[in-house]
Design an enzyme around this catalytic site. Structure first.
Site, PDB file in Angstrom:
ATOM      1  N   HIS A 212       0.819  -1.228   0.000  1.00  0.00           N
ATOM      2  CA  HIS A 212       0.000   0.000   0.000  1.00  0.00           C
ATOM      3  C   HIS A 212       0.844   1.265   0.000  1.00  0.00           C
ATOM      4  O   HIS A 212       0.326   2.354  -0.219  1.00  0.00           O
ATOM      5  CB  HIS A 212      -0.922   0.012   1.224  1.00  0.00           C
ATOM      6  CG  HIS A 212      -1.989  -1.029   1.155  1.00  0.00           C
ATOM      7  ND1 HIS A 212      -3.301  -0.738   0.884  1.00  0.00           N
ATOM      8  CD2 HIS A 212      -1.939  -2.383   1.293  1.00  0.00           C
ATOM      9  CE1 HIS A 212      -4.016  -1.855   0.882  1.00  0.00           C
ATOM     10  NE2 HIS A 212      -3.213  -2.869   1.122  1.00  0.00           N
TER      11      HIS A 212
ATOM     12  N   ASP B  64       3.514   9.584  -0.730  1.00  0.00           N
ATOM     13  CA  ASP B  64       2.345   8.825  -0.290  1.00  0.00           C
ATOM     14  C   ASP B  64       2.075   7.729  -1.313  1.00  0.00           C
ATOM     15  O   ASP B  64       2.183   7.978  -2.521  1.00  0.00           O
ATOM     16  CB  ASP B  64       1.131   9.771  -0.233  1.00  0.00           C
ATOM     17  CG  ASP B  64       0.124   9.370   0.841  1.00  0.00           C
ATOM     18  OD1 ASP B  64       0.105   8.186   1.201  1.00  0.00           O
ATOM     19  OD2 ASP B  64      -0.629  10.241   1.300  1.00  0.00           O
TER      20      ASP B  64
END
Ligand code: F6P
Length: 479
Positions: A169, A378
């Site tokens: 992720h 991110d």
């Protein structure tokens, strides 16, 4: 679940560091279950529910021995961690070593041999738990995220009959950064136990393929990896998303609209509401954002209370030192801006160190004229996609860091380099001043993207890909 449920013959076993619910101890010593933080849970819950599957994970509190139980259409298998393991495997190796390293060293990674030992021990415990509960041959096991990178290989050694997927992720760093990790080969070998490895961006997959070639001597052809022992696997990008239809529906409810209007009123009916929503994490660029906002106020290019900033910073990893330091710095900075620019009853920055339910978040998104998503690095950033999915009114502007995975898809956002404070300031001003027709054009295009490539499509693409790799493996093995 659309697309996935209909085609699944066997229930999916999801393995993640956390269960979808965390057990929290209250002040009076009693305990309660709360939804776990982060987008991972929201994305995977429907996969497990719709396939009647199992979720293997840590209940979020130390020394919690629980028997498996059923909840929300899922079979839940808790994995216990001692207080020492929480300190060394979770806070230590996962969030003191891997997290800063994988986010381009936006924090200082600590290389501590004891932490590595705990990481291995805990990963083995997860692999053993899955080996026990997974059904017979062909069962799909989907391992999640950087806390469990050794699980694919550990699991394959015990259960070669399973189809094993892994999804990362968070970003996977470039070789020059990754190469510092003293245990770089062991981690790559752990991941190579999977049949399919998914990443958020093509660049992450490319970084991983390069690291695999360098550390483990594998040969790669495009996304295909030849291990040398006759086994093939794939590593490719599968950008994660949100449940766009559910968020759209939530954002249209009369009570959500009423709450959005109430929030605007409570904020003093300003001309412009600027919003930030993040876990309180140094990768999120909160300090850079506050600096830009503070300078705009100092220079008189924005004026409080005409414009207000609402910054939601949900508590995260509060026992890790870097997070404690960040909290102090953010709170000092917010205090300074408010001291200089607030009026009585009208703070310039509304700082909320809290976690809110999704209903409240949808109302906040609707109330906000501009959302600032400006992480320094991110994996994806699902807040950006949630905002877009909630703006059924086609209003609102998104300022988005090019270092978030979401920037690959949400091209109509006001894209920024968050390290460039002047560029950030200009983007904030442009996003505030944009003509309504132009804002609607941008929002429409982003909404199309998020509703087409939603979380269901993400899960189907990954699980479909896993099935294909596993089938071609079976064909090759056939006499
Ligand atoms: O992918 C990022 C991630 O670490 C997820 O694994 C997790 O669900 C979320 O962020 C929240 O982090 P934590 O479990 O450390 O509170």
């Amino acid at each position: 679940m659309r697309g996935v449920a209909g085609t699944r013959e066997t229930p999916v076993v999801v393995v993640a560091n956390r269960l979808p619910v965390d057990q929290v101890t209250l002040g009076d010593g009693s305990t309660e279950w709360r939804p776990s933080p982060g987008g991972l849970v929201a994305a995977l819950e429907p996969v497990v529910q719709s396939s009647g599957g199992t979720w293997v994970g840590w209940p979020g509190a130390p020394d919690t021995e629980l028997d498996p139980f059923d909840a929300d259409g899922m079979h839940v298998v808790p994995v216990a961690l001692s207080a020492e393991e929480v300190a060394e495997y979770y806070e230590g190796f996962s969030n003191g070593t891997l997290w800063p390293l994988y986010h381009d060293v936006t924090g200082e990674p600590v290389f501590e041999r004891r932490w590595w030992d705990a990481y291995r021990t805990v990963n083995q415990r997860f692999a053993d738990a899955v080996a026990e509960v997974a059904d017979g041959p062909g069962t799909v096991v989907w391992v999640q995220d950087y806390q469990l990178q050794l699980v694919p290989d550990m699991l394959r050694r015990r259960r070669p009959d399973l189809r094993i997927g892994f999804f990362d992720h968070i970003p996977f760093p470039g070789w020059e950064i990754y190469a510092r990790l003293p245990w770089r080969k062991q981690i790559i070998d752990g991941l190579l136990g999977a049949d399919l490895i998914g990443f958020q961006r093509g660049g992450d997959a490319a970084n991983f393929l390069r690291a695999a070639r360098s550390t483990s001597g594998v040969v790669t052809r495009g996304s295909v990896i030849e291990r040398g022992d006759g086994r093939q696997l794939r590593a490719a990008a599968f950008p994660i998303s949100v449940d766009a239809a559910a968020l759209d529906e939530l954002s249209r409810r009369p009570e959500t609209l009423a709450r959005a209007a109430e929030l605007r009123r409570d904020l003093g009916n300003p001309t412009t509401i600027v919003l930030g929503v993040d876990r309180l994490d140094y990768t999120k660029g909160i300090l850079h954002r506050l600096r830009a906002y503070g300078e705009l106020l100092d220079e008189g290019r924005l004026g409080a209370p005409d414009v207000v900033l609402v910054q939601v910073a949900s508590p995260s990893r509060e026992r890790v030192e870097e997070y404690q330091r960040l909290r102090d710095e953010v709170e000092v900075t917010v205090g300074r801006i408010n001291g200089d620019h607030s009026a009585v009853g009208h703070p310039a920055v509304h700082y909320l160190h809290q976690t809110f339910p999704k209903e409240e978040m949808a109302a906040l998104y609707l109330a906000a004229d501009v959302l600032l998503v400006t992480p320094l690095r991110d994996g994806m950033n699902l807040v950006a996609k949630e905002y877009v999915a909630c703006r059924h009114d086609e209003r609102g502007s998104l300022v988005l860091s090019e270092f978030a995975g979401a920037a690959d898809e949400l091209r109509q956002a006001f894209l920024v380099n968050p390290w460039d404070i002047d560029g950030l300031k200009d983007a904030v001003l442009r996003a505030i001043a944009v003509a309504p027709a132009e804002a609607a054009r941008r929002m429409r295009a982003m909404r199309r993207r998020v509703s087409e490539f939603d979380v269901h499509r993400w899960a189907s693409a990954f699980l479909g890909g896993l099935e294909m790799v596993a089938e071609s493996k079976a064909e090759r093995a056939a006499p």
